[in-house]
Motif scaffolding. Sequence first.
Motif, PDB file in Angstrom:
ATOM      1  N   GLU A  73       0.824  -1.200   0.000  1.00 31.91           N
ATOM      2  CA  GLU A  73       0.000   0.000   0.000  1.00 31.91           C
ATOM      3  C   GLU A  73       0.862   1.255   0.000  1.00 31.91           C
ATOM      4  OE1 GLU A  73      -2.523  -0.282   3.392  1.00 31.91           O
ATOM      5  OE2 GLU A  73      -3.770  -1.885   2.550  1.00 31.91           O
ATOM      6  N   LYS A  74       0.234   2.370  -0.351  1.00 31.42           N
ATOM      7  CA  LYS A  74       0.861   3.691  -0.332  1.00 31.42           C
ATOM      8  C   LYS A  74       2.119   3.744  -1.196  1.00 31.42           C
ATOM      9  CE  LYS A  74      -0.881   4.812   4.276  1.00 31.42           C
ATOM     10  NZ  LYS A  74      -0.530   5.232   5.660  1.00 31.42           N
ATOM     11  N   GLY A  75       2.098   3.007  -2.291  1.00 27.86           N
ATOM     12  CA  GLY A  75       3.236   3.019  -3.204  1.00 27.86           C
ATOM     13  C   GLY A  75       4.522   2.517  -2.592  1.00 27.86           C
ATOM     14  N   GLY A  76       4.419   1.722  -1.532  1.00 28.79           N
ATOM     15  CA  GLY A  76       5.608   1.200  -0.865  1.00 28.79           C
ATOM     16  C   GLY A  76       6.195   2.144   0.167  1.00 28.79           C
ATOM     17  N   ARG A  77       5.526   3.252   0.424  1.00 25.93           N
ATOM     18  CA  ARG A  77       6.063   4.241   1.361  1.00 25.93           C
ATOM     19  C   ARG A  77       5.298   4.276   2.685  1.00 25.93           C
ATOM     20  NH1 ARG A  77       9.820   7.359  -1.278  1.00 25.93           N
ATOM     21  NH2 ARG A  77       9.785   7.218  -3.566  1.00 25.93           N
ATOM     22  N   GLY A  78       4.583   3.204   2.997  1.00 27.57           N
ATOM     23  CA  GLY A  78       3.850   3.155   4.250  1.00 27.57           C
ATOM     24  C   GLY A  78       4.748   3.050   5.467  1.00 27.57           C
ATOM     25  N   SER A  79       5.927   2.487   5.287  1.00 19.57           N
ATOM     26  CA  SER A  79       6.902   2.363   6.378  1.00 19.57           C
ATOM     27  C   SER A  79       8.288   2.257   5.761  1.00 19.57           C
ATOM     28  CB  SER A  79       6.626   1.119   7.232  1.00 19.57           C
ATOM     29  OG  SER A  79       6.883  -0.065   6.477  1.00 19.57           O
ATOM     30  N   LEU A  80       9.313   2.445   6.585  1.00 18.04           N
ATOM     31  CA  LEU A  80      10.688   2.316   6.100  1.00 18.04           C
ATOM     32  C   LEU A  80      10.945   0.897   5.603  1.00 18.04           C
ATOM     33  CD1 LEU A  80      13.547   3.420   5.701  1.00 18.04           C
ATOM     34  CD2 LEU A  80      14.025   2.832   8.093  1.00 18.04           C
ATOM     35  N   ALA A  81      10.425  -0.090   6.334  1.00 18.07           N
ATOM     36  CA  ALA A  81      10.631  -1.488   5.929  1.00 18.07           C
ATOM     37  C   ALA A  81       9.973  -1.758   4.577  1.00 18.07           C
ATOM     38  CB  ALA A  81      10.066  -2.425   6.992  1.00 18.07           C
ATOM     39  N   ASP A  82       8.773  -1.220   4.367  1.00 16.02           N
ATOM     40  CA  ASP A  82       8.114  -1.387   3.072  1.00 16.02           C
ATOM     41  C   ASP A  82       8.954  -0.766   1.956  1.00 16.02           C
ATOM     42  OD1 ASP A  82       6.008  -2.686   4.210  1.00 16.02           O
ATOM     43  OD2 ASP A  82       4.533  -1.096   3.892  1.00 16.02           O
ATOM     44  N   ALA A  83       9.454   0.443   2.196  1.00 13.71           N
ATOM     45  CA  ALA A  83      10.246   1.138   1.178  1.00 13.71           C
ATOM     46  C   ALA A  83      11.521   0.370   0.855  1.00 13.71           C
ATOM     47  CB  ALA A  83      10.583   2.554   1.640  1.00 13.71           C
ATOM     48  N   GLN A  84      12.174  -0.138   1.875  1.00 10.68           N
ATOM     49  CA  GLN A  84      13.415  -0.876   1.652  1.00 10.68           C
ATOM     50  C   GLN A  84      13.155  -2.177   0.892  1.00 10.68           C
ATOM     51  OE1 GLN A  84      14.722  -0.996   5.769  1.00 10.68           O
ATOM     52  NE2 GLN A  84      16.333   0.508   5.360  1.00 10.68           N
TER      53      GLN A  84
END
Length: 381
Positions: A73-84
Amino acid sequence: MPISRLSDLADSTLAPRLVIKVGSALLVGPDGVRRAWITQLVAEIAEARSRGQDVIVVSSGAIALGAATLGLEKGGRGSLADAQGAAAVGQIALSGLWAELLGMHGINAAQMLLTLEDLEDRRRYLNVTATLTRLLDAGAVPVINENDSVATQEIRFGDNDRLAARVAQAAQASAVVLLSDIDGLYDRHPKLPGARMIPVVEGVTAEVRAMASADSSSGMGSGGMVSKLQAAEIAELAGICLVIGNGQHERPLARIVGEGVGTLFVPRPTKGGRKAAARKAWLGGRLRLKGEIVVDDGAAAALSRGSSLLAKGVTAVEGVFSRGDPVAILDGARRVLAHGLSEYDATECAAIVGLHSSQQEAVLGYAPRSSIVHRDQMVLK
């Protein structure tokens, strides 16, 4: 002859080396990779190369691509772990895409993943410079992205606008082209009545900063106009011009360069020799500083005339830093006047605040140095 208009970016004698930054929303749409658009851009890159120009690409998109693959969700920017995690998956696809499309024009792509520390540390910065130089000499197109799979909030650029400007410094590029979702810099928010695009900006001043909006209309990228002006300031310190242009068109470079649609930031002239200018540009473009030194009005005026910073003009010292660390020099209103390398550690600086040089030896226990920050190790902002 310096670059003075957008059409000059197609002249290999005026602009022998270009850095082109591509935002996430341009590369990835609701239905995935915008392959047809990227194919057109790559064709334009190939045309620039055929004119004798080196090209470096700073490409966003890894997080967006990975998020789509992983269903985050949120383009992968929902959390630092998601973004990484998204970046780790998406970077493979992103690099493969650039390599494939550039390869169709007989051009080799080279991937470089950088963190903030790679360009903030002087030795690592020079290593980046050496690698870029070798790749360009070998005829490759470096494709650069922030290493989002390992970068944390404390050690990341946060947007590829500033990364592109720092890469341009390291590569000694002629110009940076930021392809975004807007035609250029407007004198107010572009949605407001009467908003006017500014074609040429000579120096990023307080008035220019007031025109900026932090909004990014796509909701996918991490940078807005504020980050683009910061990138323009970084480029300007190195005598590099920067362009903000709309990438949401087929053959976006032709529209910007050929039709003159965009904002050109003209750099300030550099002083001193090439090496001194390069070092000061690196110092002035740093995004992380170890401390702050506040000065009085007299010292602020002296700095503007090219003087070193003396302890007599210092009113406060903040932060923890050692000799040789980068610090910001601020006036009483906390406006940043300069960046520089401190001749003392923070404790010593604090001990001699406001003291004349004749008084400092008794406090320090040794003969004082000529200044807190020497003018040769300082760049005005």
